[in-house]
Scaffold this motif. Structure first.
Motif, PDB file in Angstrom:
ATOM      1  N   ASP A 710       0.845  -1.189   0.000  1.00 37.14           N
ATOM      2  CA  ASP A 710       0.000   0.000   0.000  1.00 37.14           C
ATOM      3  C   ASP A 710       0.883   1.243   0.000  1.00 37.14           C
ATOM      4  N   GLU A 711       0.286   2.360  -0.233  1.00 31.99           N
ATOM      5  CA  GLU A 711       1.031   3.593  -0.492  1.00 31.99           C
ATOM      6  C   GLU A 711       1.963   3.963   0.654  1.00 31.99           C
ATOM      7  N   GLN A 712       1.483   3.836   1.901  1.00 31.90           N
ATOM      8  CA  GLN A 712       2.298   4.229   3.045  1.00 31.90           C
ATOM      9  C   GLN A 712       3.539   3.349   3.194  1.00 31.90           C
ATOM     10  N   VAL A 713       3.346   2.036   3.045  1.00 26.53           N
ATOM     11  CA  VAL A 713       4.468   1.100   3.178  1.00 26.53           C
ATOM     12  C   VAL A 713       5.476   1.337   2.060  1.00 26.53           C
ATOM     13  N   GLU A 714       5.003   1.504   0.847  1.00 25.39           N
ATOM     14  CA  GLU A 714       5.911   1.740  -0.279  1.00 25.39           C
ATOM     15  C   GLU A 714       6.731   3.021  -0.053  1.00 25.39           C
ATOM     16  N   TYR A 715       6.084   4.027   0.484  1.00 22.84           N
ATOM     17  CA  TYR A 715       6.789   5.280   0.740  1.00 22.84           C
ATOM     18  C   TYR A 715       7.923   5.049   1.750  1.00 22.84           C
ATOM     19  N   GLU A 716       7.618   4.312   2.844  1.00 25.69           N
ATOM     20  CA  GLU A 716       8.634   4.033   3.868  1.00 25.69           C
ATOM     21  C   GLU A 716       9.801   3.233   3.276  1.00 25.69           C
ATOM     22  N   LEU A 717       9.468   2.247   2.455  1.00 26.88           N
ATOM     23  CA  LEU A 717      10.525   1.415   1.859  1.00 26.88           C
ATOM     24  C   LEU A 717      11.388   2.229   0.895  1.00 26.88           C
ATOM     25  N   GLN A 718      10.734   3.025   0.083  1.00 30.26           N
ATOM     26  CA  GLN A 718      11.482   3.842  -0.881  1.00 30.26           C
ATOM     27  C   GLN A 718      12.381   4.849  -0.170  1.00 30.26           C
ATOM     28  N   GLU A 719      11.887   5.440   0.901  1.00 32.70           N
ATOM     29  CA  GLU A 719      12.688   6.397   1.652  1.00 32.70           C
ATOM     30  C   GLU A 719      13.902   5.699   2.279  1.00 32.70           C
ATOM     31  N   ALA A 720      13.697   4.478   2.786  1.00 37.55           N
ATOM     32  CA  ALA A 720      14.801   3.739   3.398  1.00 37.55           C
ATOM     33  C   ALA A 720      15.865   3.384   2.366  1.00 37.55           C
ATOM     34  N   VAL A 721      15.435   3.028   1.163  1.00 40.03           N
ATOM     35  CA  VAL A 721      16.395   2.711   0.096  1.00 40.03           C
ATOM     36  C   VAL A 721      17.261   3.915  -0.212  1.00 40.03           C
ATOM     37  N   LEU A 722      16.635   5.066  -0.359  1.00 42.21           N
ATOM     38  CA  LEU A 722      17.400   6.275  -0.669  1.00 42.21           C
ATOM     39  C   LEU A 722      18.296   6.683   0.495  1.00 42.21           C
ATOM     40  N   ALA A 723      17.783   6.571   1.713  1.00 45.69           N
ATOM     41  CA  ALA A 723      18.563   6.982   2.888  1.00 45.69           C
ATOM     42  C   ALA A 723      19.786   6.095   3.079  1.00 45.69           C
ATOM     43  N   SER A 724      19.625   4.797   2.901  1.00 42.40           N
ATOM     44  CA  SER A 724      20.754   3.880   3.114  1.00 42.40           C
ATOM     45  C   SER A 724      21.829   4.046   2.048  1.00 42.40           C
ATOM     46  N   ASN A 725      21.482   4.652   0.925  1.00 41.62           N
ATOM     47  CA  ASN A 725      22.458   4.928  -0.134  1.00 41.62           C
ATOM     48  C   ASN A 725      22.874   6.395  -0.182  1.00 41.62           C
ATOM     49  N   ASP A 726      22.533   7.137   0.875  1.00 40.33           N
ATOM     50  CA  ASP A 726      22.863   8.566   0.952  1.00 40.33           C
ATOM     51  C   ASP A 726      22.367   9.336  -0.268  1.00 40.33           C
ATOM     52  N   CYS A 727      21.171   8.987  -0.750  1.00 40.55           N
ATOM     53  CA  CYS A 727      20.636   9.628  -1.954  1.00 40.55           C
ATOM     54  C   CYS A 727      19.330  10.380  -1.703  1.00 40.55           C
ATOM     55  N   LEU A 728      18.888  10.429  -0.473  1.00 34.78           N
ATOM     56  CA  LEU A 728      17.610  11.070  -0.192  1.00 34.78           C
ATOM     57  C   LEU A 728      17.670  12.568  -0.496  1.00 34.78           C
ATOM     58  N   VAL A 729      18.770  13.200  -0.108  1.00 34.70           N
ATOM     59  CA  VAL A 729      18.916  14.632  -0.387  1.00 34.70           C
ATOM     60  C   VAL A 729      19.029  14.864  -1.888  1.00 34.70           C
ATOM     61  N   ASN A 730      19.765  14.008  -2.587  1.00 36.13           N
ATOM     62  CA  ASN A 730      19.891  14.129  -4.042  1.00 36.13           C
ATOM     63  C   ASN A 730      18.535  14.043  -4.721  1.00 36.13           C
ATOM     64  N   TYR A 731      17.709  13.101  -4.253  1.00 36.29           N
ATOM     65  CA  TYR A 731      16.381  12.932  -4.847  1.00 36.29           C
ATOM     66  C   TYR A 731      15.556  14.210  -4.678  1.00 36.29           C
ATOM     67  N   ARG A 732      15.522  14.708  -3.462  1.00 43.00           N
ATOM     68  CA  ARG A 732      14.696  15.896  -3.195  1.00 43.00           C
ATOM     69  C   ARG A 732      15.213  17.101  -3.977  1.00 43.00           C
ATOM     70  N   TYR A 733      16.524  17.221  -4.066  1.00 42.60           N
ATOM     71  CA  TYR A 733      17.108  18.366  -4.772  1.00 42.60           C
ATOM     72  C   TYR A 733      16.827  18.275  -6.260  1.00 42.60           C
ATOM     73  N   LYS A 734      16.895  17.052  -6.817  1.00 45.76           N
ATOM     74  CA  LYS A 734      16.766  16.906  -8.262  1.00 45.76           C
ATOM     75  C   LYS A 734      15.319  16.930  -8.725  1.00 45.76           C
ATOM     76  N   TYR A 735      14.422  16.269  -7.994  1.00 46.95           N
ATOM     77  CA  TYR A 735      13.053  16.094  -8.503  1.00 46.95           C
ATOM     78  C   TYR A 735      12.035  17.002  -7.809  1.00 46.95           C
ATOM     79  N   ARG A 736      12.308  17.412  -6.602  1.00 49.23           N
ATOM     80  CA  ARG A 736      11.373  18.266  -5.861  1.00 49.23           C
ATOM     81  C   ARG A 736       9.961  17.698  -5.936  1.00 49.23           C
ATOM     82  N   ALA A 737       9.863  16.398  -5.704  1.00 45.82           N
ATOM     83  CA  ALA A 737       8.571  15.726  -5.789  1.00 45.82           C
ATOM     84  C   ALA A 737       8.517  14.633  -4.743  1.00 45.82           C
TER      85      ALA A 737
END
Length: 854
Positions: A710-737
């Motif tokens: 479901d949407e909430q779980v997918e969001y948590e998983l996707q955020e964890a993937v980006l965070a563990s690869n130090d890419c969460l800031v890159n994502y927000r900076y690049k896509y602003r979405a």
């Protein structure tokens, strides 16, 4: 004695029941002049400052990676070297006698060695008993008749020296096979000069001569066929050897490749080194492997340390081995009673330096004397046992043991030697803030200079572990000392590093890494990235589990559960959180399992297990790491050991430990990016890193993003993937979405500007693979090049929209899963392809001799 109250207090623990005559005091019981100067500086520092300096010594030696392996010690290869801040001092007059005596001894043993494997005149003349020579395990019949090409077959020699209670200097042991300790002697001097320079004040301490320069010159002179640019290697048993630090030290100082037996091979009666560029001819081998292990084809057949066919290459004159195979025959203590006669035969003079009175039991009269006086003698076997010792202290034996020893001697008298028991003189040692008496054994080192032998003006001194202990051994916990040769004039001589300079020698236009070195660099890269990737993932998950501020929503808990299972799948610590029987319990109380994944040494895939494999690869190429790198490695060890041994299993403690490991490993990578040679060393490390980063990323994506939630779980998983690869800031900076699967797939798989993306790793891996030397045919792609080209093509041809189409029937993103699986299959095949071509060098072996049978 010691009328000065200050001295009385200083030596209150020294002049005890174990005190004996020593070099510290003169005949009147007063401090000798050079010791008086030394202890003036010593006492001015004060007890607290001396304690601090001792800690500085220990820290410096630890940071420099100076270790000595004691078999059975829990610290294993990481046992630190121990240095006493009080040196072993030899006066100028004593040194003159020692130096000339050692040079004479080396010349004599060189002639004995050449005779034993040549004309055997000493045996024919009755000077050496044939039973004594032929029954020693160091006599290798396979080496008889090998021609002597130079004046000195014995390139290196070391002698163990001791002072008895009557003040006499005795030569106790000869070391001729692969003398060890010179590297430790230089490290001791370096540590003393850096941490205690005040103690040199007012004393003229002789420099440790340019020993390594002399060694390099001696090896160059022994090159076959007058080769002026020979390839020289140092043959080591490997990281498990007790003196492996010194092997690495010699390699880094001399600039010779450090190799193991499987790095070399014999082909066409030539010795070849396996390198990334193929086979390179080896001209000279400086061996640190016992001779009997050097050729499993002709010597010890079950040896895993040698080179099959080495002896045949030596016989053919195509390679020089220093010291030559068979030189351990000179370490036979049974030779001692006959060396004076040999000296008369060759030099028409007595030995300058006396040896311990010895009786070889292979002679009837001498054997009876030994049997009649067992209790007052030291009995030695003519060859050392597996632990490296040959002495039997008869005073410590019971009546039954004495009787059994007599039976052994009577059964095989030619295997035993009786020696006069020497009571060692005391030498001062600084132990736990007090000066105490210890027994000392001094080892000096000699190297051939063509015409004679050059003696290191200093050496390695070892002392007993306890006061009154007669046995001196590093294996039994003894200490080491710097050795000072005192000159007449006052002054200071502390320059150590200048003495290590060695002459320039060409490299034949090649800097190819030995295959074994390249392979270990490759695995250093893989393990460092495996640890980093797993640590970052576990940190992200632990932070999520420990976050007490987030709403306790059902979606949050389900996301945690999926991530915990993904952790097991990515670290391969099965069954873990995927265990169906214990899953509910583990997911409800995850911290014990998370702790075990971090610290369980015996669990495959744990961070602790990966660290152990990382250190194994690091130590195998320890000669390539800088001092700063060793400091980082020691910090990792200390931090991890402290955390693993902590009684607290609080999540904050675990998080702090993981943070430290990540920081230190990033520093390790950064240091070596600056220091390791770009030609091949860093390429192999970074190649391993890129492969591991790619595998970890793909496994994480497959474990978290393929299944539909479901949407909430997918969001948590996707955020964890980006965070563990130090890419969460890159994502927000690049896509602003908000997080969306197509954008995450684009960023993590196809964004060439994102250093964490798969395509970024693959492009750099492709560059490294294309730069590897071409072996054999150059008209076709190699297997690894073909594999990386296929991966590159898959990434360039992929369509993000198609990959992110949901398969409603299967309830997952099947196209993405298939795509990732195809890449991982190709990627996993690359290390095998590299290993087969560059690390193995498999060759068809040919029989050396053939015989016609009618």
């Amino acid at each position: 004695m010691l009328s000065n109250p200050t001295n009385q207090q200083l030596f209150a623990h020294y002049l005890n029941s174990n005190y004996s005559y020593d070099e510290l005091l003169d005949a009147a019981g007063n401090l000798r002049e050079h010791w008086k100067v030394f202890f003036q500086s010593f006492t001015q520092m004060g007890a607290d400052e001396m304690d601090n300096r001792c800690k500085d010594i220990a820290r410096l030696l630890k940071e420099n990676g100076v270790t000595y392996n004691i078999y059975g010690d829990p610290q294993g290869l990481k046992r630190p070297w121990k240095l006493d801040p009080i040196p072993y001092v030899i006066s100028k007059q004593e040194w003159h006698t020692i130096e000339s005596g050692l040079q004479q001894r080396a010349e004599l043993l060189n002639l004995v060695l050449q005779d034993v494997y040549g004309p055997q005149n000493l045996i024919k003349q009755g000077i050496l008993p044939m039973e004594l020579v032929y029954n020693h395990s160091g006599f290798l019949r396979q080496c008889v008749g090998i021609p002597t090409l130079h004046k000195h077959s014995l390139t290196l020699y070391a002698g163990d020296i001791a002072r008895s209670c009557d003040g006499k200097i005795w030569l106790v042991n000869d070391r001729t096979q692969a003398p060890s300790g010179s590297g430790y002697a230089f490290e001791n001097r370096t540590a003393m000069a850096r941490t205690l320079p005040e103690l040199f004040t007012g004393l003229k301490v002789r420099r440790l001569t340019t020993y390594f320069s002399s060694l390099k010159e001696a090896l160059l002179q022994q090159a076959p066929f007058g080769n002026t640019e020979p390839r020289i290697v140092i043959l080591t048993p490997g990281p498990s050897n007790e003196t492996y630090f010194e092997h690495s030290y010699l390699s880094s100082v001399l600039g010779f490749s450090l190799v193991q037996g499987n790095d070399l091979m014999v082909k066409d009666c030539q010795v070849w080194l396996k390198t990334l560029g193929g086979l390179e001819k080896v001209d000279i081998i400086l061996r640190r492997v016992d001779d009997v292990y050097c050729d499993p084809l002709e010597l010890k057949e079950d040896s895993q340390l040698g080179i099959p066919g080495l002896l045949q290459a030596v016989r053919s004159g195509n390679v020089t081995v220093a010291n030559p195979l068979g030189s351990s025959v000179l370490e036979n203590p049974g030779l001692i009673p006959f060396l004076n006669a040999a000296s008369q035969y060759y030099f028409n003079q007595q030995l300058i330096m006396p040896t311990v009175a010895s009786w070889w039991c292979g002679q009837a009269k001498e054997s009876q004397y030994v049997l009649n006086n067992l209790a007052s003698l030291v009995v030695r076997k003519i060859q050392r046992n597996a632990s490296g010792t040959s002495s039997i202290n008869t005073s410590a034996l019971s009546k039954v043991q004495i009787a059994n020893l007599k039976k052994e001697i009577l059964a095989q008298p030619h295997l035993f030697v009786g020696q006069e028991k020497i009571d060692f003189a005391s030498t001062p040692s600084f132990i736990d803030g007090k000066i105490e008496p210890r027994n000392a054994l001094f080892r000096s080192f000699l190297v051939s200079n063509g015409d004679s032998y050059t003696v290191m003006t200093g050496g390695l001194t070892r002392t007993s572990a306890f006061s009154g202990q007669s046995v001196i051994s590093n294996q039994l916990g003894g200490l080491s000392k710097d050795t000072w040769i005192i000159s007449a004039e006052p002054g200071r001589t502390l320059n150590v590093r200048k003495e290590l300079a060695v002459p320039y020698m060409a490299t034949n236009g090649t800097n190819m890494l030995p295959s074994h070195t390249a392979e270990n660099f490759f695995w250093v890269g893989r393990y460092v990235e495996r640890i980093l990737g797993n640590a970052r993932l576990q940190r992200t998950i632990m932070q999520m589990v420990a976050d007490g501020n987030k709403p306790n929503a059902d979606g949050d808990l389900r996301a945690e559960n999926y991530l915990l299972q993904a952790l097991t799948q990515c670290t391969f610590t099965y069954p873990g959180f995927t265990d169906t029987e214990k899953q509910a319990e583990l997911l409800q109380q995850p911290w014990p399992e998370l702790h075990d994944i971090l610290f369980n040494d015996n669990r495959s895939g744990s961070l602790s297990s990966n660290l152990a494999w990382f250190y194994k690869a690091v130590y195998a190429v320890r000669d390539h790491w800088s001092t700063d790198t060793w400091r980082v490695l020691r910090n990792i060890e200390d931090a991890w050991s402290e955390a693993a041994n902590a009684t607290s299993t609080r999540h904050l403690t675990m998080l702090h430990c993981v943070d430290e490991i990540i920081t230190y490993l990033v520093a390790f990578v950064g240091l070596n990016r600056e220091n390791i040679s770009r030609e091949q060393g860093w390429a192999m490390i970074d190649m391993g890193r890129k492969i591991e980063q790619s595998l970890l990323l793909i496994n994480l994506l497959k474990s978290t993003l393929i299944a539909v939630h479901d949407e909430q779980v997918e969001y948590e998983l996707q955020e964890a993937v980006l965070a563990s690869n130090d890419c969460l800031v890159n994502y927000r900076y690049k896509y602003r979405a908000h997080l969306q699967l197509p954008l995450i797939v684009e960023l993590m798989l196809f964004d060439a500007n994102n250093p964490r993306s798969l395509i970024y790793q693959i492009q750099r891996l492709k560059n490294y693979l294309l730069q590897l030397p071409l072996l054999g045919s150059t008209t076709e792609y190699t297997a690894h090049q073909s594999l990386i080209n296929q991966i590159d093509a898959l990434l360039k041809q992929a369509n993000i929209s198609e990959l992110c189409i949901l398969d409603a029937q299967l309830g997952c993103y099947q196209a993405l899963d298939t795509f990732l699986q195809e890449i991982i299959n190709l990627l996993c095949a690359i290390p095998n392809a590299i290993s087969t071509l560059y690390f193995v060098h498999s060759q068809t072996q040919k029989q050396l001799f053939t015989a016609q049978i009618d």
